[in-house]
Enzyme design. Sequence first.
Site, PDB file in Angstrom:
ATOM      1  N   ARG A 122      -3.095  -6.934 -16.434  1.00 53.43           N
ATOM      2  CA  ARG A 122      -3.123  -6.365 -14.898  1.00 53.43           C
ATOM      3  C   ARG A 122      -1.531  -7.876 -14.659  1.00 53.43           C
ATOM      4  NH1 ARG A 122      -8.520  -7.111 -11.561  1.00 53.43           N
ATOM      5  NH2 ARG A 122      -7.045  -5.616  -9.994  1.00 53.43           N
ATOM      6  N   GLN A 169      -4.150  -8.415  -2.026  1.00 50.12           N
ATOM      7  CA  GLN A 169      -4.404  -9.323  -3.038  1.00 50.12           C
ATOM      8  C   GLN A 169      -2.744  -9.809  -2.161  1.00 50.12           C
ATOM      9  OE1 GLN A 169      -5.059  -8.456  -6.358  1.00 50.12           O
ATOM     10  NE2 GLN A 169      -7.746  -8.189  -5.750  1.00 50.12           N
ATOM     11  N   ASP A 315     -11.465   0.468  -4.037  1.00 57.35           N
ATOM     12  CA  ASP A 315     -13.528  -0.151  -4.600  1.00 57.35           C
ATOM     13  C   ASP A 315     -14.262   0.883  -4.994  1.00 57.35           C
ATOM     14  OD1 ASP A 315     -11.722  -1.811  -5.492  1.00 57.35           O
ATOM     15  OD2 ASP A 315     -12.937  -3.881  -3.655  1.00 57.35           O
TER      16      ASP A 315
END
Length: 428
Positions: A122, A169, A315
């Site tokens: 990632r 994030q 999500d």
Amino acid sequence: MRKILDYAQPSLQGTLRIPGDKSVSHRSIMFGSIAKGETTIEGFLQSDDCLATIDCFTKLGVEILIDGENVQVKSNGIDAWKEPSDILYTGNSGTTTRLMLGILAGSNLTTVLIGDESIQKRPMKRVTAPLKKMGAHFIGREDAQFTPIAMEGKKLQAIHYKMPVASAQVKSAILLAALNAEGETILTEIEISRDHTEKMLRHFGADLTVEDKTIYLTGGQKLTGTHVVVPGDISSAAFFLAAGSIVPNSKLVLQNVGLNPTRTGIVDVLKEMGANVSILELDNVSHEEIGDITVETSELKGTEIGGDLIPRLIDEIPIIALLATQATGKTIIKDAEELKVKETNRIDAVVNELKKLGANITATADGMIIEGPTPLHGGDIDTYGDHRIGMMAAIASLITSTAVTIDNENCIAVSYPNFFEHLLSVIK
Ligand code: S3P
């Protein structure tokens, strides 16, 4: 080991208390460790991801005591952390990895971070590039794009930064670095992402200003330990919201659900699709809204999802795709390229796996198009080790004509360890 999911024409009835929010649980440990004094946490999500965060801070010398959903964090502040003798393992957790990079870059410690196979693929440059501009020093593959990443903590300088992606994030990593940096950081988002970090900074006594998409935070502020109540995770509730809408003769009450407006895109989409869903707003805990949601079997229609709605339900897209297979008409999901860099490439995973069950679904460059309604049949689903693909398949199995199998039920413990227990408790 494969798990066979074979529920003969169930209906869903009952009440579930939704377990703690993953994003808020991570942050409660992080903020409690940065703060001086004692932090007590109620409703903590004891999932694999959140336990990885606890493990990192334990290695940094913070005292953390877990008693089920209650956690106590005792810290003398970031300057009192010890240099870990071991690498910090962040497991499958993007939030742990990226936020730890922001926190540790401005500490006085040398540390090394590594995650599991998925994390190692990632992208981390979205975090390490702005942190480098603040003076951070990283060593990692492809110019600190991928873990393992080693860091030598440095005194950082504030930054004026326009984020190229809508990512909480990235935002949080920069804000946490900014907290310990010299000067005022000014951060602008392209779309508003979940704001738990901003809310929790205030809860721990920090001062920051938010004006639309821009955040102003002056460095050098100290946090003080406090009590945190973690709301239930709307991203976990989403699987039961979807199940309650598509399984015949169902009615579910989901209690204790976090209703932070930056997270409630799923409720907006359900309403737009015609679902019989209602919110009872109850309370505000630790700067976060919570309430109960009820959902009943509904006639759904297709919808279009894109733009600033995407970060508010990023999500939930796997489970929304399943919902769309049962809706009349076309559902278009666009502006969701970020799905490609989640726990797995979620555009490919959702499209491939739902196709196996008979869905009429096509991948696009930035999302997917689903035509419904389509009766689904059973099949062998690969989770790609992704908890949300596993749970999407489990909910799909409630409406398939034959059994669904999933290759890895353990991955679900990343965010919802008692998912199957909850599922079985409402099957009638
Ligand atoms: C999270 C932010 C989102 C989300 C993830 C949790 C967080 O990721 O998908 O599950 O806790 O900040 P991005 O910041 O990559 O969008």
